[in-house]
Design a protein around this motif. Structure first.
Motif, short mmCIF file in Angstrom:
data_model
loop_
_atom_site.label_atom_id
_atom_site.label_comp_id
_atom_site.label_asym_id
_atom_site.label_seq_id
_atom_site.Cartn_x
_atom_site.Cartn_y
_atom_site.Cartn_z
N HIS A 1 -79.75 73.95 -5.84
CA HIS A 1 -78.86 73.81 -4.79
C HIS A 1 -77.57 74.18 -4.13
O HIS A 1 -77.74 74.74 -3.50
CB HIS A 1 -77.42 72.24 -5.06
CG HIS A 1 -76.68 71.57 -4.20
ND1 HIS A 1 -77.37 71.09 -2.77
CD2 HIS A 1 -75.80 71.32 -4.27
CE1 HIS A 1 -76.34 70.61 -2.52
NE2 HIS A 1 -75.17 70.82 -3.31
N THR B 1 -85.61 73.62 3.02
CA THR B 1 -86.20 72.70 2.36
C THR B 1 -87.53 73.62 2.32
O THR B 1 -87.57 73.67 0.41
CB THR B 1 -85.98 71.07 2.50
OG1 THR B 1 -85.04 70.05 2.52
CG2 THR B 1 -87.27 70.22 1.42
N SER C 1 -83.86 67.66 -7.31
CA SER C 1 -84.15 67.85 -6.06
C SER C 1 -83.99 66.77 -6.30
O SER C 1 -83.04 65.75 -4.84
CB SER C 1 -84.53 68.50 -5.48
OG SER C 1 -84.26 70.30 -5.28
N TYR C 2 -84.82 65.72 -6.12
CA TYR C 2 -85.20 64.15 -6.12
C TYR C 2 -84.38 63.28 -6.74
O TYR C 2 -83.87 62.61 -6.09
CB TYR C 2 -86.87 63.98 -6.46
CG TYR C 2 -86.63 62.71 -6.69
CD1 TYR C 2 -87.09 61.76 -5.86
CD2 TYR C 2 -86.57 61.23 -8.39
CE1 TYR C 2 -87.29 60.00 -5.81
CE2 TYR C 2 -86.96 60.66 -8.13
CZ TYR C 2 -87.56 59.52 -6.76
OH TYR C 2 -87.33 58.62 -7.91
N GLN D 1 -81.06 64.21 -7.08
CA GLN D 1 -79.75 64.57 -6.53
C GLN D 1 -79.97 63.96 -5.24
O GLN D 1 -79.04 63.24 -4.69
CB GLN D 1 -79.47 65.75 -6.19
CG GLN D 1 -79.23 66.96 -7.71
CD GLN D 1 -78.86 68.16 -7.49
OE1 GLN D 1 -78.74 69.06 -5.97
NE2 GLN D 1 -79.22 69.39 -8.86
N SER D 2 -81.40 63.78 -4.44
CA SER D 2 -81.65 63.39 -3.36
C SER D 2 -81.30 61.62 -3.09
O SER D 2 -80.10 61.35 -1.70
CB SER D 2 -82.33 64.16 -2.64
OG SER D 2 -83.29 63.10 -1.37
#
Length: 431
Positions: A31, A41, A247-248, A250-251
């Motif tokens: 990030h 992305t 990332s998953y 966090q998203s």
């Protein structure tokens, strides 16, 4: 277990752990890196996968080099190269320089599995091979577990560059320990005569004394191709988690960078004892069967199906339930990768072919693995969701289980030019 082999277990486990700590730094720091360099992305997906491009190209040459120069020098060279590349990532100034440093990192890391497999074949009795391989491979889960917490803390406190510098320092330190401590069982002074005799008698022949087959002959063996496909289907999921899990989280679950480090560590921490247990169980279940029977394939296939539980990820929204699901899947897939490597050794009568055969196997894994970060980047970009990414991985795991049960049923014993089947030039190699 005698003290001598414990030293080798610790070296194998810790070396593989450092390999994966170096890989996970980028995932944890993705990030802030994306913000500083202005990355999309899709660009992140390419950056995650860049080290796998050179890894894929050079793992087979490294396997041949391991067979030629041995494990001590090849392992040290590989660690030095990828640790230096990790430093270069920390000083990169943009997308292009970061990609180049990751390409160098992949070149160095390509030595890890061929050298580790050769070390196991030289040091471990055949009846201990499944356990040894899973201990080695579960370093790939201890690394992200430790690295996610350590690097999440460092990135939050020092910035993303500091994480890469610390990771590289750990690698250089381990390399020095390896050069001081590692010896072949024939020369190691930290094992007794009884343990040495047992290792040499039960490991499946002398890799130094046997004549190896050319790679072209090995490639005519159906079982090697079956193991290649199985490894690929398994490693795709490994790299889906390794690249995109932070990332998953966090998203999809709104976690901070620091909290993501701790949450990412949970599935990997669970997978470490789980994979070791599965390796021990595999050896125990095979204790009354000839090692070269290939019966280890049944557990490999079962674990692939267990890992396919990630197919239901799109239906689960609670963070803690997702972590439990991922923990079970990672434990299963970690055991699969380790036991598939052990299955290759089981089906490989001549230990002199170990480096190149395992190099080819790891090539299969990373041929699929290199696609996982890129494909996931495109899937998330086009759909705005990670659901399809998990479904694709789950389908591949089911395909891998089917291939394992149907294509790995014969020994990998290539025919010589005279038409005879090559076993080994030494007694006791048909294990």
């Amino acid at each position: 277990m005698k003290a001598g082999r414990i030293v080798i277990y610790l070296l194998l486990f810790s070396g593989c752990s450092i390999n994966y700590i170096d890989r996970v730094v980028l995932s944890v720091a993705a990030h802030p890196i994306a913000q500083e360099f202005g990355l999309s992305t899709v660009q992140l997906g390419y950056l995650f996968s860049a080290f796998l491009w050179t890894y894929l190209i050079f793992v087979l040459p490294w396997g041949m080099l391991v067979d030629r120069i041995g494990t001590k020098r090849s392992t040290a060279w590989g660690m030095a190269i990828w640790s230096f590349a990790t430093v270069l990532t920390g000083v990169s100034g943009g997308f292009g320089s970061a990609i180049l440093s990751r390409l160098l990192m992949g070149f160095g890391e390509a030595s890890t599995y061929p050298a580790g497999a050769r070390t196991i074949r030289e040091w471990m009795p055949a009846r201990e091979r499944g356990f040894a391989t899973t201990v080695f491979n579960c370093g790939g889960y201890a690394g992200p577990a430790i690295g996610s917490i350590l690097m999440g803390t460092l990135v939050s406190a020092m910035g993303w560059r500091g994480g890469f510098f610390v990771s590289a320092a750990i690698g250089f330190g381990w390399m020095l320990i390896w050069l001081i401590a590692y010896r072949s069982p024939e020369k190691a002074r930290y094992i007794g005569d009884e343990e040495r005799a047992m290792i040499l008698a039960e490991r499946g022949g002398s890799a130094q004394a046997s004549a190896s087959a050319p790679l072209s002959a090995l490639l005519r063996c159906t079982s090697l191709w079956g193991l290649f496909i199985v490894q690929g289907c398994a490693v795709y999921t490994v790299y889906l988690f390794l690249s995109w899990l932070p990332s998953y989280l966090q998203s999809a679950h709104g976690l901070s960078v620091l909290k993501t480090g701790f949450y990412t560590a949970v599935p990997y921490a669970v997978a470490v004892p789980g994979t070791i247990f599965m390796g021990w169980l595999s050896d125990r279940l095979l204790r009354n069967a000839p090692v070269n029977s290939g019966r280890r394939r049944n557990m490999v296939a079962l674990l692939l199906l267990c890992s396919a539980c990630i197919l239901v990820t799109p239906l689960v929204h609670n963070t803690f339930v997702v972590l439990a699901l991922f923990s079970f899947s990672l434990t299963s897939i970690g055991s699969t990768v380790g036991l598939n490597i052990a299955l290759l050794s089981d089906l490989l009568p001549n230990p002199a072919n170990t480096g190149r055969a395992h190099g080819f196997l790891v090539t299969g894994g990373n041929l699929f693995g290199v696609l996982a970060p890129i494909a996931t980047g495109y899937v998330v970009s086009f759909t705005g969701s990670y659901s399809a990414a998990f479904v694709i991985a789950g389908i591949l795991l089911v395909v891998g289980a089917t291939v394992c049960l149907t294509m790995t049923r014969k020994p990998i014993a290539p025919a010589t030019a005279s038409g005879d089947v090559q076993i080994s030039t030494t007694s006791g190699a048909n294990v």
